[in-house]
Design an enzyme around this catalytic site. Structure first.
Site, PDB file in Angstrom:
ATOM      1  N   MET A  39       0.546  -1.413  -0.366  1.00  0.00           N
ATOM      2  CA  MET A  39      -0.348  -0.170  -0.362  1.00  0.00           C
ATOM      3  C   MET A  39       0.864   1.134  -0.479  1.00  0.00           C
ATOM      4  O   MET A  39       0.529   2.439   0.467  1.00  0.00           O
ATOM      5  CB  MET A  39      -1.341  -0.035   1.470  1.00  0.00           C
ATOM      6  CG  MET A  39      -1.895  -0.999   1.165  1.00  0.00           C
ATOM      7  SD  MET A  39      -3.465  -0.811   1.973  1.00  0.00           S
ATOM      8  CE  MET A  39      -2.902  -0.708   3.846  1.00  0.00           C
ATOM      9  N   HIS A  46       9.280  -4.051   3.025  1.00  0.00           N
ATOM     10  CA  HIS A  46       9.299  -3.633   1.957  1.00  0.00           C
ATOM     11  C   HIS A  46      10.265  -3.855   1.138  1.00  0.00           C
ATOM     12  O   HIS A  46       9.870  -5.241   0.095  1.00  0.00           O
ATOM     13  CB  HIS A  46       8.177  -2.699   1.486  1.00  0.00           C
ATOM     14  CG  HIS A  46       7.121  -2.074   1.965  1.00  0.00           C
ATOM     15  ND1 HIS A  46       6.668  -1.470   2.876  1.00  0.00           N
ATOM     16  CD2 HIS A  46       5.783  -2.606   1.991  1.00  0.00           C
ATOM     17  CE1 HIS A  46       5.789  -0.739   3.686  1.00  0.00           C
ATOM     18  NE2 HIS A  46       4.759  -2.020   2.417  1.00  0.00           N
ATOM     19  N   GLY A 183       5.059 -10.304   4.087  1.00  0.00           N
ATOM     20  CA  GLY A 183       5.735 -10.154   5.264  1.00  0.00           C
ATOM     21  C   GLY A 183       5.747 -10.918   6.617  1.00  0.00           C
ATOM     22  O   GLY A 183       3.552 -11.065   7.383  1.00  0.00           O
ATOM     23  N   ARG A 228       2.803   2.387   9.402  1.00  0.00           N
ATOM     24  CA  ARG A 228       1.798   3.289  10.266  1.00  0.00           C
ATOM     25  C   ARG A 228       2.737   3.674  11.306  1.00  0.00           C
ATOM     26  O   ARG A 228       2.481   4.629  12.537  1.00  0.00           O
ATOM     27  CB  ARG A 228       1.427   2.693  10.910  1.00  0.00           C
ATOM     28  CG  ARG A 228      -0.527   2.238   9.737  1.00  0.00           C
ATOM     29  CD  ARG A 228      -1.451   1.499  10.366  1.00  0.00           C
ATOM     30  NE  ARG A 228      -2.529   1.620  10.670  1.00  0.00           N
ATOM     31  CZ  ARG A 228      -2.902   0.607   8.826  1.00  0.00           C
ATOM     32  NH1 ARG A 228      -2.192  -0.690   8.865  1.00  0.00           N
ATOM     33  NH2 ARG A 228      -3.913   0.687   8.804  1.00  0.00           N
TER      34      ARG A 228
END
Length: 342
Positions: A39, A46, A183, A228
């Protein structure tokens, strides 16, 4: 390339039709395709997935799509970080190189692989019938993995996995990856998607090619890397590793032969201690524990309180903690993690 997209050395494809043209060329050239769905707001977690894909596939693609269907109406869809320019800059230097071996012969010069394409669809492309965060008002086709979506994370976020299963099914249909990479931080999601590939008899990817990669962590305190984390205040960041420390205490007790109930007591003790320390140090942050639990790695069902490591080969120990308004999640795989991770 649409004019509103930033410059990129990596091809940016915004429609399913454009990506399918790219995929057909790869198929004709008989090249394997690794896929990392994201996202955006990319971080080292990532990039570790990208590196793994580059090492194992001829071509590697990413998607960046903030999926409305996995956000409940009260969740942070509008404020979720969108950092496309940063993401492109972060991806550009990522590469893998190895020496070229063909039929046992080493040829001069290494194989150098870099990300091959980024798929950047908009919501209309992914949801032709439209999309709203209100599940009761949604129209069109949605995917649900029955019996595996209400435990663990699903207990706190009851519509989350319906949204994940739907969007990943759509993305798999477009990308048709040889292998896909997820992940461990989102362990329930990764295992659920492996089951989805199995139940829907997918060829791209095959269930065994849904790969789960170990959680990337901050080297200083073990905090699981997450998009986040950017929401955390300075004081919040000082206590953000509390969940990992609590899970680690429970793992140590488990490995010493304690029961699940005894392990949870150790974890709760860590959280309570960190909360008191935050108050004593006058940190401007509130912490509240959502859950810590032991779950069966196959069924996701809660493990009985008297269970010990002698009873199960592999167990999922996971939790969620609010630091301010930011909900952090983490997990550890107890026992033979090679059955899940790798």
């Amino acid at each position: 390339m649409p004019p509103d997209l930033p410059p990129s050395s990596i091809p940016l494809l915004t429609t399913a039709a454009a990506f399918r043209e790219w995929r057909e060329i790869a198929r004709r050239e008989q090249k394997t395709v690794g896929y990392v769905p994201t996202m955006g707001a990319l971080h080292e977690g990532h990039l570790s997935l990208v590196r793994r894909s580059l090492a194992e596939n001829d071509l590697t693609v990413l998607s960046i799509f903030v999926n409305p269907a996995q956000f409940a109406p009260h969740e942070d869809l509008a404020t979720y970080p969108r950092t496309l320019e940063h993401d492109i800059v972060a991806l550009a230097p990522v590469s893998f190189s190895s020496f070229n071996h063909t039929n046992g012969t080493v040829h001069p010069g290494p194989i150098i692989r870099q990300p091959s394409a980024i798929f950047l669809p908009n919501a209309k492309e992914i949801y032709p019938s439209g999309i709203t965060q209100d599940v009761s008002a949604q129209k069109g086709t949605f995917v649900e993995v029955k019996g595996y979506s209400h435990q663990m994370e699903g207990k706190s976020r009851p519509t989350f996995f319906r949204g994940v299963a739907t969007v990943v099914t759509k993305l798999f249909n477009v990308i048709q990856p040889t292998r896909a990479y997820f992940g461990q931080k989102d362990i329930q999601q990764a295992l659920l998607l492996k089951r989805l590939a199995q139940d829907l008899l997918m060829s791209y990817p095959l269930p065994e090619n849904v790969c789960i990669v170990p959680t990337a962590r901050d080297e200083t305190d073990g905090l699981a890397l997450s998009s986040r984390n950017a929401y955390l205040s300075l004081d919040g960041r000082k206590v953000a590793s509390t969940l990992y420390q609590a899970l680690s205490a429970a793992r140590l007790a488990w490995e010493e032969g304690a029961t699940k109930a005894e392990c949870l007591a150790k974890a709760y003790e860590v959280v309570e201690t960190r909360m008191k320390e935050a108050q004593e140090n006058q940190l401007d942050v509130d912490m509240s524990l959502d859950f810590i639990e032991f779950n069966d790695a196959d069924t996701f069902e809660v493990v009985p309180d008297n269970t010990t490591m002698k009873d199960l080969d592999v167990v999922l120990l996971s939790g969620a903690l609010f630091v301010g308004k930011t909900r952090l999640i983490d997990n550890l795989v107890l026992g033979d993690d090679t059955k899940i991770i790798g």
